[in-house]
Enzyme design. Structure first.
Site, PDB file in Angstrom:
ATOM      1  N   CYS A 112      -0.300  -4.383   4.917  1.00  0.00           N
ATOM      2  CA  CYS A 112       0.563  -4.784   6.023  1.00  0.00           C
ATOM      3  C   CYS A 112      -0.181  -4.491   7.315  1.00  0.00           C
ATOM      4  O   CYS A 112      -0.618  -3.364   7.544  1.00  0.00           O
ATOM      5  CB  CYS A 112       1.882  -4.016   5.977  1.00  0.00           C
ATOM      6  SG  CYS A 112       3.079  -4.545   7.231  1.00  0.00           S
ATOM      7  N   SER A 116       1.680  -0.874   2.045  1.00  0.00           N
ATOM      8  CA  SER A 116       0.252  -1.004   1.803  1.00  0.00           C
ATOM      9  C   SER A 116      -0.117  -0.161   0.594  1.00  0.00           C
ATOM     10  O   SER A 116       0.010   1.060   0.619  1.00  0.00           O
ATOM     11  CB  SER A 116      -0.551  -0.558   3.029  1.00  0.00           C
ATOM     12  OG  SER A 116      -0.317  -1.422   4.124  1.00  0.00           O
ATOM     13  N   HIS A 122      -3.888  -1.720 -13.482  1.00  0.00           N
ATOM     14  CA  HIS A 122      -3.378  -1.412 -14.814  1.00  0.00           C
ATOM     15  C   HIS A 122      -4.264  -2.127 -15.828  1.00  0.00           C
ATOM     16  O   HIS A 122      -4.675  -3.267 -15.595  1.00  0.00           O
ATOM     17  CB  HIS A 122      -1.928  -1.875 -14.980  1.00  0.00           C
ATOM     18  CG  HIS A 122      -0.987  -1.315 -13.963  1.00  0.00           C
ATOM     19  ND1 HIS A 122      -0.467  -0.041 -14.046  1.00  0.00           N
ATOM     20  CD2 HIS A 122      -0.486  -1.846 -12.829  1.00  0.00           C
ATOM     21  CE1 HIS A 122       0.321   0.182 -13.002  1.00  0.00           C
ATOM     22  NE2 HIS A 122       0.320  -0.900 -12.248  1.00  0.00           N
TER      23      HIS A 122
END
EC number: 4.1.1.50
Length: 264
Positions: free
Chosen positions: A139, A111, A116
């Protein structure tokens, strides 16, 4: 968006849900000085600190607990932030020489939220672009789609490319495998109507593989919104036409993912 009744699971929900959100901002800079000013402006507006605050809010929206944050501003431009999150509350693990429990390692590994940024420009055409890539991977029962509306409004992008996929499986109490735990026919199901009305959208979905892909391009075009350091009043009629054509071509190339001939 999900009216499906809850299914009682056997053990932990092992489904991994991945949301990839790519946004583009396009700008026309008439001179090298304007281009440098635009990149400096983008670097300032989307610095690592502000991106961190955006990701923290994403974590709040999806109900995740932040475990660790790494952030960096780059020279000459760009920034990145990586955030590890967990579905449950943070639990202090006692110091021990033995390895950490496997469940803790999985929680850390699977997780995370990352962003970026990529400012760039055409070497001679006056076009500058800014791209931000955001990935939200969870998850368990956490759904990254809950944060999509907030991400769209945070960046107000000219173009968005969004991917969502579900991997793995979990089991109900009878051992029956569940490869997805919520209803979805399109990523557009999770985009508010007022935002959908602003964009032209294309879907490419592979339902049997739980892969969903949506492209979005802003419908309304106002040249003044794409000029940095001046307005269209400072341009001649021919310059307005040429600049408009350059910007629309750039947007179409990004939207369709291919280079196009001049005059398209």
């Amino acid at each position: 968006m999900n009216d499906t009744p809850h299914v009682k699971l056997h053990g932990f929900n092992n489904l991994t849900k991945s949301l990839s959100f790519n946004m583009y901002d396009i700008c026309y800079t008439k001179t090298p000085k304007e281009r440098e000013a635009y990149i400096s402006y983008i670097d300032d507006v989307y610095n690592a600190e502000r991106l961190t605050n955006i990701l923290k809010h994403v974590a709040d929206i999806i109900g995740a607990h932040v475990l660790n944050i790494a952030k960096q501003d780059y020279v000459p431009q760009g920034a990145s932030v990586t955030m590890l999150v967990s579905e449950g509350p943070v639990v202090e693990v006692p110091q021990a020489e033995a390895p950490l429990p496997e469940a803790v390692v999985l929680s850390l590994d699977k997780s995370h939220i990352t962003v970026h940024t990529y400012p760039e420009y055409h070497p001679s055409d006056g076009i500058s672009t800014f791209r931000a890539d955001i990935d939200v991977v969870t998850c368990g029962e956490i759904s990254p789609l809950k944060a999509l509306d907030y991400l769209i409004q945070s960046f107000e992008a000219d173009i968005m490319i969004i991917d969502y996929r579900v991997r793995g499986f979990t089991r109900d109490i009878h051992g029956y495998k569940l490869f997805i735990d919520h209803d979805i026919t399109s990523i557009q199901n999770y985009i508010p109507e007022d935002i959908r009305e602003k964009y032209d959208m294309i879907d490419v979905n592979i339902y049997q593989e739980n892969i969903f892909h949506t492209k979005c391009k802003l419908r309304q075009f106002d040249l003044d919104n794409y000029l940095f350091g001046h307005t269209k009043d400072a341009l001649s009629k021919q310059e307005v036409e040429e600049t408009t054509a350059k910007l629309k071509r750039e947007m179409d190339e990004i939207f369709y993912g291919k280079n196009m001939p001049s005059g398209f």
